[in-house]
Design a protein around this motif. Sequence first.
Motif, PDB file in Angstrom:
ATOM      1  N   ASP A 154      -4.987  -7.565 -13.795  1.00 26.07           N
ATOM      2  CA  ASP A 154      -5.878  -6.410 -13.878  1.00 26.07           C
ATOM      3  C   ASP A 154      -5.566  -5.517 -15.072  1.00 26.07           C
ATOM      4  OD1 ASP A 154      -7.143  -7.257 -11.583  1.00 26.07           O
ATOM      5  OD2 ASP A 154      -6.047  -5.886 -10.268  1.00 26.07           O
ATOM      6  N   GLY A 155      -4.478  -5.817 -15.787  1.00 26.73           N
ATOM      7  CA  GLY A 155      -4.100  -5.008 -16.940  1.00 26.73           C
ATOM      8  C   GLY A 155      -3.511  -3.661 -16.564  1.00 26.73           C
ATOM      9  N   VAL A 156      -2.970  -3.557 -15.364  1.00 26.03           N
ATOM     10  CA  VAL A 156      -2.372  -2.316 -14.892  1.00 26.03           C
ATOM     11  C   VAL A 156      -0.869  -2.363 -15.159  1.00 26.03           C
ATOM     12  CG1 VAL A 156      -1.953  -0.895 -12.834  1.00 26.03           C
ATOM     13  CG2 VAL A 156      -4.119  -2.122 -13.086  1.00 26.03           C
ATOM     14  N   PRO A 157      -0.310  -1.309 -15.725  1.00 34.15           N
ATOM     15  CA  PRO A 157       1.145  -1.314 -15.972  1.00 34.15           C
ATOM     16  C   PRO A 157       1.925  -1.370 -14.659  1.00 34.15           C
ATOM     17  CG  PRO A 157       0.240   0.855 -16.423  1.00 34.15           C
ATOM     18  CD  PRO A 157      -0.920  -0.048 -16.139  1.00 34.15           C
ATOM     19  N   ALA A 158       3.099  -1.979 -14.715  1.00 29.89           N
ATOM     20  CA  ALA A 158       3.957  -2.064 -13.532  1.00 29.89           C
ATOM     21  C   ALA A 158       4.310  -0.682 -13.013  1.00 29.89           C
ATOM     22  CB  ALA A 158       5.217  -2.847 -13.862  1.00 29.89           C
ATOM     23  N   ASN A 159       4.528   0.241 -13.926  1.00 25.46           N
ATOM     24  CA  ASN A 159       4.819   1.617 -13.569  1.00 25.46           C
ATOM     25  C   ASN A 159       3.583   2.449 -13.924  1.00 25.46           C
ATOM     26  OD1 ASN A 159       5.643   4.279 -13.400  1.00 25.46           O
ATOM     27  ND2 ASN A 159       7.641   3.911 -14.317  1.00 25.46           N
TER      28      ASN A 159
ATOM     29  N   ARG B 210       9.454 -12.532   2.845  1.00 25.35           N
ATOM     30  CA  ARG B 210       8.051 -12.138   2.961  1.00 25.35           C
ATOM     31  C   ARG B 210       7.757 -10.942   2.064  1.00 25.35           C
ATOM     32  NH1 ARG B 210       8.188 -11.385   7.940  1.00 25.35           N
ATOM     33  NH2 ARG B 210       8.328  -9.124   7.836  1.00 25.35           N
ATOM     34  N   ARG B 211       8.643  -9.948   2.077  1.00 26.53           N
ATOM     35  CA  ARG B 211       8.464  -8.771   1.206  1.00 26.53           C
ATOM     36  C   ARG B 211       8.520  -9.175  -0.262  1.00 26.53           C
ATOM     37  NH1 ARG B 211       5.931  -5.088   1.993  1.00 26.53           N
ATOM     38  NH2 ARG B 211       7.175  -3.698   0.743  1.00 26.53           N
ATOM     39  N   ARG B 212       9.388 -10.109  -0.601  1.00 23.75           N
ATOM     40  CA  ARG B 212       9.488 -10.583  -1.992  1.00 23.75           C
ATOM     41  C   ARG B 212       8.183 -11.223  -2.440  1.00 23.75           C
ATOM     42  NH1 ARG B 212      13.315 -12.421  -5.975  1.00 23.75           N
ATOM     43  NH2 ARG B 212      11.956 -12.820  -7.743  1.00 23.75           N
ATOM     44  N   TRP B 213       7.599 -12.072  -1.589  1.00 22.58           N
ATOM     45  CA  TRP B 213       6.313 -12.684  -1.935  1.00 22.58           C
ATOM     46  C   TRP B 213       5.235 -11.625  -2.127  1.00 22.58           C
ATOM     47  CZ3 TRP B 213       5.930 -17.019  -4.180  1.00 22.58           C
ATOM     48  CH2 TRP B 213       6.783 -18.077  -3.877  1.00 22.58           C
ATOM     49  N   CYS B 214       5.227 -10.594  -1.301  1.00 23.28           N
ATOM     50  CA  CYS B 214       4.248  -9.511  -1.456  1.00 23.28           C
ATOM     51  C   CYS B 214       4.429  -8.807  -2.796  1.00 23.28           C
ATOM     52  CB  CYS B 214       4.365  -8.507  -0.314  1.00 23.28           C
ATOM     53  SG  CYS B 214       3.767  -9.124   1.269  1.00 23.28           S
ATOM     54  N   ARG B 215       5.670  -8.546  -3.182  1.00 24.85           N
ATOM     55  CA  ARG B 215       5.923  -7.908  -4.481  1.00 24.85           C
ATOM     56  C   ARG B 215       5.471  -8.797  -5.628  1.00 24.85           C
ATOM     57  NH1 ARG B 215      10.759  -6.631  -1.975  1.00 24.85           N
ATOM     58  NH2 ARG B 215      11.852  -8.230  -3.159  1.00 24.85           N
ATOM     59  N   GLU B 216       5.738 -10.097  -5.535  1.00 24.20           N
ATOM     60  CA  GLU B 216       5.348 -11.021  -6.605  1.00 24.20           C
ATOM     61  C   GLU B 216       3.828 -11.120  -6.730  1.00 24.20           C
ATOM     62  OE1 GLU B 216       7.235 -12.432  -8.946  1.00 24.20           O
ATOM     63  OE2 GLU B 216       8.874 -11.295  -8.068  1.00 24.20           O
TER      64      GLU B 216
END
Length: 59
Positions: free
Chosen positions: A50-55, A35-41
């Motif tokens: 949205d064009g937002v960097p991962a970091n 479930r946490r993995r799906w949320c991260r994906e």
Amino acid sequence: MRAYPANWLYEEMAFIAHHFHWSHADLVSLEHRERRRWCREISRINRTLDGVPANPFDV
């Protein structure tokens, strides 16, 4: 062993259900890690769209 906070569980389930339209039965059958993995994906996909960097410190 501590129990996972119910409000976090509901937030994760609502987040996944909103994006994938999975049933309640499908969501509660997921193990915590999956479930946490799906949320991260989903979050990664949303950041990309949205064009937002991962970091956020990457400029």
